[in-house]
Design an enzyme around this catalytic site. Structure first.
Site, short mmCIF file in Angstrom:
data_model
loop_
_atom_site.label_atom_id
_atom_site.label_comp_id
_atom_site.label_asym_id
_atom_site.label_seq_id
_atom_site.Cartn_x
_atom_site.Cartn_y
_atom_site.Cartn_z
CG LEU A 1 45.37 34.96 44.04
CD1 LEU A 1 43.31 34.33 43.33
CD2 LEU A 1 45.00 34.54 45.37
CE LYS B 1 44.94 33.14 35.26
NZ LYS B 1 45.96 34.16 35.16
CE LYS C 1 40.10 33.11 47.77
NZ LYS C 1 39.37 34.64 48.45
CD GLU D 1 36.50 32.69 45.80
OE1 GLU D 1 36.53 32.99 46.71
OE2 GLU D 1 36.55 33.40 44.69
CD GLU E 1 38.69 40.48 39.65
OE1 GLU E 1 39.49 40.76 40.81
OE2 GLU E 1 39.70 40.67 38.59
CG ASP F 1 12.76 45.71 35.75
OD1 ASP F 1 13.98 45.58 35.02
OD2 ASP F 1 12.43 44.85 37.42
CB ALA F 2 7.29 49.35 36.28
CE LYS G 1 43.00 35.12 38.65
NZ LYS G 1 42.63 35.71 38.33
CE1 TYR H 1 15.24 51.26 41.20
CE2 TYR H 1 14.97 50.06 43.36
CZ TYR H 1 16.01 50.86 42.65
OH TYR H 1 16.79 51.57 43.20
C1 LIG Z 1 42.54 36.55 48.01
C2 LIG Z 1 42.74 36.51 45.90
C3 LIG Z 1 43.33 37.35 45.09
C4 LIG Z 1 42.81 37.86 43.97
C5 LIG Z 1 41.29 36.88 44.26
C6 LIG Z 1 41.25 36.94 42.60
C7 LIG Z 1 39.70 36.66 42.54
C8 LIG Z 1 39.00 37.03 41.00
N1 LIG Z 1 39.29 37.39 39.91
O1 LIG Z 1 37.93 35.98 41.10
C9 LIG Z 1 39.18 35.74 43.68
C10 LIG Z 1 39.39 35.13 44.86
O2 LIG Z 1 39.12 34.68 45.48
C11 LIG Z 1 40.79 36.17 44.61
N2 LIG Z 1 41.43 35.65 46.16
#
Ligand SMILES: Cc1ccc2cc(C(N)=O)cc(O)c2n1
Length: 324
Positions: free
Chosen positions: A82, A315, A291, A114, A174, A32-33, A116, A35
């Site tokens: 979603l 969820k 997805k 992924e 996000e 870091d130093a 969320k 940078y």
């Molecule tokens: C289309 C869509 C809408 C909200 C989303 C929200 C997240 C999330 N909160 O990580 C990830 C995604 O791939 C998303 N994809």
């Protein structure tokens, strides 16, 4: 003066490379130093020759003055919400519905999986590779202009790392706060007798809603991209996973837990694994996002009301304990 211009451009290029290695590849190549030393060298040169300061210099992250209010921005493409699934059966129904709709079934149906992230959805627009505008999701159609605040987030590049940037590229993702950043922020707020935040998501929301970017700049915010909105002047890969890898290659941070699977069993296993990893990730997630990976199939499947048919948020059960 040409020497100075050359020196300034070299410093900017080096600092951008260091930022990419640190924030996107998570593989810093200098301490870091080092940078900081180059950063202050650039800052000094720009103060000596203010006419040479360009808006996207690494030293120009923090906006000048506070805003009186936020302008409204209309999303050219709506920012989707979603549909949710709360059980394996609901996930299977989601997949079954896709198979029923796709009369011609591909030999294998790939799913991009992924975590969320539990933060705030934002849209960031790059014009000719430069960050020119950013907005909150708002109601999906209209959001608030938070460009000055987004520019203060250290892992969001002010310029794309490519020699031939798209004419326009809109990144959606996000903004969130890590657990350690959240605890540090509340410790400082406590010492200063200021209000505490209940959880990292509220802290991130409060930090993005600051009218004074100098305050936002002191907050430990992070960004992970999850999709592309508008794009012009470039050809994109044909799958979601490949598009995310492309974003990473041009300097946009994406989450490192993203995986590609081609059976529902592996998707369910990913959901279980993320459920176990949840407590050790260092940031809040409230489930996973599954997805259809192929973009052409996504377009065939389209959306129902405001949510895509090609994506589901699987969820976790609501967390009992508060994160305070
Ligand atoms: C289309 C869509 C809408 C909200 C989303 C929200 C997240 C999330 N909160 O990580 C990830 C995604 O791939 C998303 N994809």
């Amino acid at each position: 003066i040409d020497q100075i211009i050359k020196q300034i451009n070299e410093l900017k290029e080096t600092l951008r490379r260091y930022e990419y290695q640190y924030h996107v590849l998570d593989e810093p190549t200098v301490p870091d130093a080092e940078y900081d030393r180059l950063f202050h060298q650039l800052k000094a040169l720009e103060q000596q020759y203010p006419q040479l300061i360009d808006a996207d210099s690494p030293t120009q992250r923090v906006g000048a003055k506070p805003l009186a209010s936020f302008n409204q921005i209309r999303h050219e493409l709506p920012m989707l919400s979603l549909d949710n699934a709360f059980s394996n059966d609901e996930l299977k129904t989601f997949v079954k519905r896709i198979q029923d709709r796709l009369i011609v079934m591909p030999d294998s149906l790939d799913f991009c999986c992924e975590p969320k992230l539990d933060g705030l959805a934002v849209s960031i627009l790059y014009v000719n590779g430069r960050l020119t505008q950013a907005a909150t999701r708002g109601d999906g159609t209209t959001g608030e202009d938070i460009t000055a605040n987004i520019r203060t987030i250290r892992n969001i590049p002010l310029q794309l790392l490519t020699n031939n940037p798209p004419t326009r590229l809109e990144i959606r993702g996000e903004v969130f706060m890590s657990h350690s950043g959240f605890e540090q922020l509340n410790r400082i707020s406590l010492e200063k007798g200021e209000k505490l935040f209940a959880n990292p998501r509220n802290a991130a929301a409060g930090s993005l809603r600051q009218l004074d970017p100098k305050i936002t700049a002191t907050r430990p915010l992070l960004f992970n991209a999850y999709s592309i909105g508008i794009f012009e002047g470039t050809l994109l890969p044909k799958t979601h996973f490949a598009r995310l890898q492309w974003l990473k290659s041009i300097g946009i941070p994406i989450n490192n837990e993203i995986r590609l699977y081609n059976t529902i069993e592996k998707v369910v296993d990913f959901y279980r694994t993320m459920g176990e990893k949840r407590r050790s990730l260092g940031y809040d997630i409230d489930g996973t996002v599954i997805k259809v990976n192929d973009i052409a199939l996504q377009q065939k499947l389209g959306f129902v009301s405001k949510a895509p048919r090609w994506a589901i948020a699987y969820k976790f059960p609501a967390q009992e304990e508060l994160t305070l």
